[in-house]
Design a protein around this motif. Structure first.
Motif, mmCIF file in Angstrom:
data_model
loop_
_atom_site.group_PDB
_atom_site.id
_atom_site.type_symbol
_atom_site.label_atom_id
_atom_site.label_comp_id
_atom_site.label_asym_id
_atom_site.label_seq_id
_atom_site.Cartn_x
_atom_site.Cartn_y
_atom_site.Cartn_z
ATOM 1 N N VAL A 75 0.857 -1.299 0.149
ATOM 2 C CA VAL A 75 -0.219 -0.118 0.129
ATOM 3 C C VAL A 75 1.214 1.387 -0.199
ATOM 4 N N PRO A 76 0.694 2.485 -0.465
ATOM 5 C CA PRO A 76 1.015 3.457 -0.255
ATOM 6 C C PRO A 76 1.564 3.832 1.205
ATOM 7 N N ILE A 77 2.889 4.032 0.441
ATOM 8 C CA ILE A 77 4.243 4.195 2.247
ATOM 9 C C ILE A 77 4.360 5.569 2.230
ATOM 10 N N PHE A 78 4.282 6.547 1.191
ATOM 11 C CA PHE A 78 4.676 7.836 1.209
ATOM 12 C C PHE A 78 3.767 8.908 1.946
ATOM 13 N N VAL A 79 4.094 9.512 2.633
ATOM 14 C CA VAL A 79 3.499 10.629 3.542
ATOM 15 C C VAL A 79 3.778 12.122 3.626
ATOM 16 N N ALA A 80 2.558 12.700 3.189
ATOM 17 C CA ALA A 80 2.165 13.688 2.687
ATOM 18 C C ALA A 80 3.070 14.877 3.903
ATOM 19 N N GLN A 81 3.902 16.063 4.115
ATOM 20 C CA GLN A 81 3.996 16.754 4.552
ATOM 21 C C GLN A 81 4.022 18.378 3.822
ATOM 22 N N PRO A 82 3.490 19.098 5.618
ATOM 23 C CA PRO A 82 3.430 20.664 4.894
ATOM 24 C C PRO A 82 4.618 20.663 4.952
ATOM 25 N N LEU A 83 4.837 22.022 3.989
ATOM 26 C CA LEU A 83 5.898 22.494 3.692
ATOM 27 C C LEU A 83 6.723 23.627 4.677
#
Length: 277
Positions: A241-249
């Motif tokens: 499953v998707p492993i990349f986590v969104a990070q706010p700038l």
């Protein structure tokens, strides 16, 4: 402005080395957009499919692509360094001043060139990220441009880096010395950062909850913090499953980098104004 742009364009168009590095850099960007989805490394006998793991899903695709694209900025930096140092070795700087160009206008012509390289690279990287996201990622219109602020961070990162190498070029006036000092500066910042990390660890401080002075406020480190290494959820690595986590700038590095960009542009002008050519 048009006059300065024309002067800079005429210098670059007849400089073969600049075209070689330009073509090489943009060719690498295009190849990255074509072949990066086909790269499937094997870790512990497990094939890692970045498409399956969500590397190109919106919004994380903006972060992922700008992070890796920024690694190649050294190719454009070499063009900027050689462009400036050739002005000294070929005597064109003196000739431009004799012909009526002021030192301020000369610097502005170089900054215009820096800005154009930044905008061109940013445009291409944006199109690559958008294309990869539409082809291999999610296509939810709501999230399409979510996270696209990393494109702005990419542009700022390049603009700072190019302004910094511009300053080094004016300072040392030799290509080899300027590039060597760039490397030495990076080593110094790395040593200071690792030393601070080690000392704070000995003091028992939680490194995730404190502001690291050298890591956050030295120029190269601050610009690196604009686009940090993509965050990965390792617990999902073997689940398909998707492993990349969104990070706010993070906006603190933005402010720091803007200040350094203005500082090195001003220092370049001071060098030009004070030095005898």
């Amino acid at each position: 402005m048009n006059r300065l742009l024309k002067i800079e364009w005429l210098k670059i168009i007849h400089y073969r080395t600049a075209w070689v590095f330009l073509l090489l850099y943009f060719l690498l960007l295009i190849l990255m957009g074509i072949f990066i989805p086909q790269i499937k490394p094997t870790i512990n006998d497990t094939e890692i499919n970045f498409v399956q793991y969500g590397a190109y899903n919106f919004p994380v695709v903006w972060h992922n692509i700008t992070y890796f694209a920024a690694i190649g900025k050294i190719f454009l930096a070499v063009i900027i360094v050689t462009n400036v140092t050739n002005e000294y070795s070929n005597g064109t700087l003196k000739q431009n001043l004799i012909d009526g160009l002021s030192k301020k206008e000369f610097l502005l012509s170089k900054l215009i060139g820096v800005l154009l390289l930044t905008l061109l690279s940013t445009l291409i990287v944006s199109l690559i990220a958008l294309n990869l996201g539409l082809r291999y990622g999610t296509t939810d219109p709501v999230s399409l441009f979510e996270g696209a602020e990393y494109v702005g961070a990419y542009a700022l990162k390049l603009l700072f880096f190019f302004t910094f190498v511009l300053f080094l070029s004016f300072l040392f006036r030799k290509t080899a010395f300027a590039l060597l000092m760039l490397f030495v500066w990076w080593v110094i910042e790395s040593i200071l950062t690792m030393t601070e990390l080690y000392v704070r660890k000995l003091m028992g401080q939680d490194l995730e909850s404190v502001t690291l002075l050298y890591h956050s406020f030295l120029p190269l480190n601050a610009s690196s913090a604009l686009i940090p290494f993509p965050r990965i959820n390792l617990d999902h690595l073997l689940q398909g499953v998707p492993i990349f986590v969104a990070q706010p700038l993070a906006w603190e590095p933005v402010l720091t980098t803007v200040v350094y960009t203005a500082l090195f542009a001003w220092l370049s002008y001071v060098l030009l104004k004070k030095r005898n050519l």
